[in-house]
Scaffold this motif. Structure first.
Motif, short mmCIF file in Angstrom:
data_model
loop_
_atom_site.label_atom_id
_atom_site.label_comp_id
_atom_site.label_asym_id
_atom_site.label_seq_id
_atom_site.Cartn_x
_atom_site.Cartn_y
_atom_site.Cartn_z
N ASP A 2 -20.60 35.78 14.69
CA ASP A 2 -20.20 35.99 13.46
C ASP A 2 -19.61 37.27 13.12
O ASP A 2 -20.36 37.97 13.33
CB ASP A 2 -21.50 35.80 12.50
CG ASP A 2 -21.05 35.40 10.87
OD1 ASP A 2 -19.85 35.31 10.85
OD2 ASP A 2 -21.84 35.85 10.50
N ILE A 3 -18.29 37.04 13.33
CA ILE A 3 -17.34 38.51 13.08
C ILE A 3 -16.77 38.43 11.71
O ILE A 3 -16.14 37.45 10.85
CB ILE A 3 -16.26 38.54 14.17
CG1 ILE A 3 -16.74 38.37 15.38
CG2 ILE A 3 -15.34 39.73 13.86
CD1 ILE A 3 -15.87 38.41 16.54
N GLY A 4 -17.39 39.33 11.00
CA GLY A 4 -16.77 39.67 9.59
C GLY A 4 -15.35 40.33 9.64
O GLY A 4 -14.64 40.82 10.64
N PRO A 5 -14.70 40.25 8.12
CA PRO A 5 -13.34 40.95 8.42
C PRO A 5 -13.43 42.40 8.77
O PRO A 5 -12.43 42.96 9.36
CB PRO A 5 -12.99 40.80 6.90
CG PRO A 5 -14.43 40.51 6.00
CD PRO A 5 -15.28 39.85 7.02
N LEU A 6 -14.40 43.12 8.41
CA LEU A 6 -14.43 44.45 8.86
C LEU A 6 -14.24 44.94 10.36
O LEU A 6 -13.51 45.66 10.83
CB LEU A 6 -15.72 45.15 8.17
CG LEU A 6 -15.43 46.80 7.85
CD1 LEU A 6 -14.28 46.93 7.03
CD2 LEU A 6 -16.75 47.21 7.12
N GLU A 7 -15.26 44.06 11.03
CA GLU A 7 -15.29 44.16 12.51
C GLU A 7 -13.95 43.60 12.99
O GLU A 7 -13.56 44.27 13.94
CB GLU A 7 -16.38 43.14 12.96
CG GLU A 7 -17.81 43.69 12.58
CD GLU A 7 -18.31 43.04 11.55
OE1 GLU A 7 -17.65 42.30 10.95
OE2 GLU A 7 -19.63 43.39 11.11
N LEU A 8 -13.32 42.60 12.52
CA LEU A 8 -12.18 42.17 12.86
C LEU A 8 -10.93 43.18 12.93
O LEU A 8 -10.12 43.44 13.85
CB LEU A 8 -11.40 40.97 12.16
CG LEU A 8 -10.25 40.09 12.58
CD1 LEU A 8 -10.55 39.61 14.13
CD2 LEU A 8 -10.04 39.00 11.77
N ILE A 9 -10.81 43.81 11.74
CA ILE A 9 -9.99 44.81 11.45
C ILE A 9 -10.38 45.99 12.61
O ILE A 9 -9.24 46.80 13.11
CB ILE A 9 -10.03 45.46 9.99
CG1 ILE A 9 -9.63 44.53 8.98
CG2 ILE A 9 -9.21 46.97 9.98
CD1 ILE A 9 -9.64 44.79 7.74
N PHE A 10 -11.51 46.24 12.85
CA PHE A 10 -11.82 47.46 13.71
C PHE A 10 -11.24 46.98 15.12
O PHE A 10 -10.89 47.90 15.98
CB PHE A 10 -13.32 47.65 13.84
CG PHE A 10 -13.70 48.66 14.79
CD1 PHE A 10 -13.69 49.81 14.56
CD2 PHE A 10 -14.61 48.17 15.88
CE1 PHE A 10 -13.94 50.87 15.55
CE2 PHE A 10 -15.00 49.07 16.83
CZ PHE A 10 -14.63 50.59 16.58
N LEU A 11 -11.53 45.74 15.62
CA LEU A 11 -11.27 45.30 16.89
C LEU A 11 -9.69 45.37 17.01
O LEU A 11 -9.10 45.89 18.39
CB LEU A 11 -11.81 43.90 17.22
CG LEU A 11 -13.21 43.82 17.37
CD1 LEU A 11 -13.74 42.21 17.34
CD2 LEU A 11 -13.79 44.46 18.61
N VAL A 12 -8.94 44.93 16.13
CA VAL A 12 -7.44 45.03 16.12
C VAL A 12 -6.78 46.35 16.25
O VAL A 12 -5.99 46.60 17.03
CB VAL A 12 -6.85 44.37 14.78
CG1 VAL A 12 -5.41 44.71 14.80
CG2 VAL A 12 -6.95 42.95 14.84
N LEU A 13 -7.51 47.41 15.39
CA LEU A 13 -7.03 48.80 15.61
C LEU A 13 -7.76 49.38 17.03
O LEU A 13 -6.83 50.09 17.62
CB LEU A 13 -8.10 49.67 14.40
CG LEU A 13 -7.40 49.44 13.25
CD1 LEU A 13 -8.18 50.18 11.97
CD2 LEU A 13 -5.77 49.87 12.96
#
Length: 137
Positions: A2-13
């Motif tokens: 379960d990956i939330g939007p905040l974790e996804l943004i962090f992974l992209v950055l």
């Protein structure tokens, strides 16, 4: 997972910082291919498992491979278990009725002995208690 939007943004950055913006599309395509490949392997494994187990296991889910789920679904919910449970309940009721009848009979015998001893003027042995103790079974 379960990956939330905040974790996804962090992974992209984090990916942009580590690999650079020019290599991100190539890495994303490769990651997509890997995810599709792993999904295909999982689906093939499920299909092969269903084929090997035969038609009587068509309703098998991967969560059923957990022994606790398997037993509760396939053994405890069957009609035979329900029939055995109902037979046990009936036998408990029959035993309870038999115990009540024995208690009534022993009370009647004790009362009869007491009344006959008083009338005849003789001493009679009276058993106190009952012949059947439902608490002991």
């Amino acid at each position: 997972m379960d990956i939330g939007p905040l974790e996804l943004i962090f992974l992209v950055l984090l990916g942009i910082v580590m690999f650079g913006p020019e290599r991100i599309p190539t890495i994303a395509r490769k990651a997509g291919r890997v995810v599709r490949y792993l999904g295909a392997i999982a689906n093939d494994a499920k299909g092969q498992l269903r084929q090997e187990l035969g038609p009587e296991w068509d309703g098998l889910e991967l969560s059923d491979l957990n022994p606790k789920n398997f037993i509760s679904k396939h053994l405890l919910d069957s009609n035979e278990v329900a029939a055995v449970r109902s037979a046990l309940d009936e036998s408990k009721g029959a035993l309870s009725q038999a115990g009540q009848q024995l208690n009534e009979m022993s009370d009647g015998v004790a009362a009869l002995d007491a009344s006959s001893a008083g009338e005849a003027g003789t001493t009679a042995v009276v058993f106190v208690g009952s012949a059947f103790d439902p608490e002991a079974t």
